[in-house]
Design an enzyme around this catalytic site. Structure first.
Site, PDB file in Angstrom:
ATOM      1  N   GLU A  78     -11.519  -4.419  -2.648  1.00 24.46           N
ATOM      2  CA  GLU A  78     -10.558  -3.437  -3.127  1.00 24.46           C
ATOM      3  C   GLU A  78     -10.444  -3.544  -4.648  1.00 24.46           C
ATOM      4  O   GLU A  78      -9.703  -4.370  -5.173  1.00 24.46           O
ATOM      5  CB  GLU A  78      -9.201  -3.665  -2.472  1.00 24.46           C
ATOM      6  CG  GLU A  78      -9.231  -3.659  -0.957  1.00 24.46           C
ATOM      7  CD  GLU A  78      -7.970  -4.264  -0.365  1.00 24.46           C
ATOM      8  OE1 GLU A  78      -6.862  -3.819  -0.728  1.00 24.46           O
ATOM      9  OE2 GLU A  78      -8.089  -5.212   0.444  1.00 24.46           O
TER      10      GLU A  78
ATOM     11  N   HIS B  26     -10.095   1.139   0.800  1.00 25.79           N
ATOM     12  CA  HIS B  26      -9.863   0.013   1.721  1.00 25.79           C
ATOM     13  C   HIS B  26     -10.894  -0.002   2.849  1.00 25.79           C
ATOM     14  O   HIS B  26     -10.563  -0.335   3.989  1.00 25.79           O
ATOM     15  CB  HIS B  26      -8.445   0.106   2.287  1.00 25.79           C
ATOM     16  CG  HIS B  26      -7.849  -1.209   2.679  1.00 25.79           C
ATOM     17  ND1 HIS B  26      -8.222  -1.890   3.816  1.00 25.79           N
ATOM     18  CD2 HIS B  26      -6.907  -1.972   2.089  1.00 25.79           C
ATOM     19  CE1 HIS B  26      -7.520  -3.007   3.923  1.00 25.79           C
ATOM     20  NE2 HIS B  26      -6.715  -3.081   2.876  1.00 25.79           N
TER      21      HIS B  26
ATOM     22  N   HIS C 263       0.819  -1.212   0.000  1.00 24.28           N
ATOM     23  CA  HIS C 263       0.000   0.000   0.000  1.00 24.28           C
ATOM     24  C   HIS C 263       0.856   1.267   0.000  1.00 24.28           C
ATOM     25  O   HIS C 263       0.580   2.236   0.698  1.00 24.28           O
ATOM     26  CB  HIS C 263      -0.969   0.002   1.175  1.00 24.28           C
ATOM     27  CG  HIS C 263      -2.016  -1.069   1.094  1.00 24.28           C
ATOM     28  ND1 HIS C 263      -2.582  -1.475  -0.093  1.00 24.28           N
ATOM     29  CD2 HIS C 263      -2.612  -1.822   2.077  1.00 24.28           C
ATOM     30  CE1 HIS C 263      -3.481  -2.418   0.152  1.00 24.28           C
ATOM     31  NE2 HIS C 263      -3.507  -2.655   1.449  1.00 24.28           N
TER      32      HIS C 263
END
Length: 352
Positions: free
Chosen positions: A314, A179, A105
């Site tokens: 996601e 998320h 991420h």
């Protein structure tokens, strides 16, 4: 027009705000210019009771203190890159190694702890809040200046729409996602294992022991990964299957056509609350994550979270696509505009 109220101070002393959108059906969406976070999303259950269907925290400080990425806008790149290095236009760039040899991420300094410019308004589809920010060259280790625009819209049709628009001055990696962890019974109501889930894909990306795609696309049929027909999230989650055991549950990217067209990806429903969620996107992948590492986190109203208390959808490009030539590329050429849309659509389910 969005209601605005004070949220708190960032670490560098800037004021952050909460923006509240509401439609005529009683759906309320709260988002913040701090991190472009989705803070809460209230949907009426089958008894007419408002239910906050996303996990999160009550204070700005808590989003700094723990990092499950509740409600997060994730940029520049969602998911994992291995090794924590990319090569663009012949030049190599070192990224944060924040996940056992991977970049996860985008690194240690996450996009959801940065402050964004905000503009609220009402468009043809409903009320919206638009967040924007220039991510400078080498922020998080990624090259080139990148303009990021994230628009959240709440429609009269009970749709929460996320629109992304990105543009860079030179080639860079772009693969954003959201998320949010959903629990259609509300935070503190237990796990999502009894939720009914259908995924409109029969293929997923194989993971290695470090949760990075190997490059192989596997057939989900006759495996615990098969959600083509709706069944409980927890029905097969603990089966003796190597892909589930390595990830401690579902944490896999399902494969969809790379045609840039909006398509239905998943449907989630709760027999208890009667709330149903449909996920649509124009992306080629959807990471299904069952909150496998939430144990011990205290969320809203200091309620204790446990593993599998939330589920993420996601929508994104394939993980590690910038290092896998066979995958659809996540390299955005200079001057080209990246756009993408994801829709979370709510209704009352017929399953009671």
């Amino acid at each position: 027009m969005a209601e605005v109220r004070y949220f708190g101070k960032t670490k560098d002393g800037q004021s952050a705000h909460i923006f509240c959108l509401e439609n005529h059906n009683g759906i309320q969406l709260e988002v913040s210019d701090f991190g472009a976070l989705v803070l809460s999303l209230f949907v009426q259950d089958k008894n007419g009771r408002p239910t906050d269907v996303v996990l999160g925290f009550d204070t700005l400080e808590e989003y700094y203190q723990t990092n499950p990425a509740f409600g997060a806008y994730v940029g520049r790149n969602a998911n994992r890159i291995r090794p924590a290095r990319i090569t663009i236009e012949g030049r190599s760039y070192r990224l944060d190694d924040n996940d056992h040899g991977n970049n996860l991420h985008s690194g240690f300094t996450r996009s959801h702890t940065m402050l964004y410019d905000a503009a609220a308004g009402c468009g043809s589809e409903g009320e919206f809040v638009e967040f924007s920010r220039l991510s400078p060259h080498l922020e998080q280790g990624f090259p080139r200046n990148l303009v990021q625009i994230i628009r959240y819209t709440l429609t009269p049709a009970n749709e929460f729409i996320i629109d992304y628009q990105m543009q860079a001055d030179r080639a860079t990696v772009v693969n954003p996602t959201n998320h949010s962890y959903f629990n259609l019974n509300g935070q503190g109501a237990g796990s999502v294992l009894s939720h009914q889930l259908q995924i409109f894909s029969d293929r997923f990306l194989e993971l290695d022991a470090a949760s990075v795609p190997t490059g192989k696309i596997l057939d989900a049929a006759d495996t615990p990964m098969d959600f083509r027909h709706s069944h409980a999230v927890g029905e097969r989650i603990d089966e003796d299957y190597d892909q589930l055991k390595m990830a401690h549950g579902y944490d896999h990217c399902y494969v969809f056509p790379n045609d840039r067209k909006l398509k239905k990806m998943a449907c989630l429903s709760s027999p208890e609350s009667g709330i149903s969620l449909t996920v649509l996107s124009d992306r080629p992948g959807m990471q299904l994550y069952t909150g496998n590492y939430l144990e011990g986190i205290r969320g809203k109203q200091q309620r204790l979270c446990h593993n599998r208390d939330g589920i993420c959808f996601e929508t994104q490009a394939f993980p590690n696509a910038c290092c896998q030539p066979a995958f659809p590329t996540t390299i955005l050429p200079a001057g080209q505009i990246f756009t993408s849309r994801t829709i979370y659509r709510f209704s009352l389910s017929l399953i009671m």
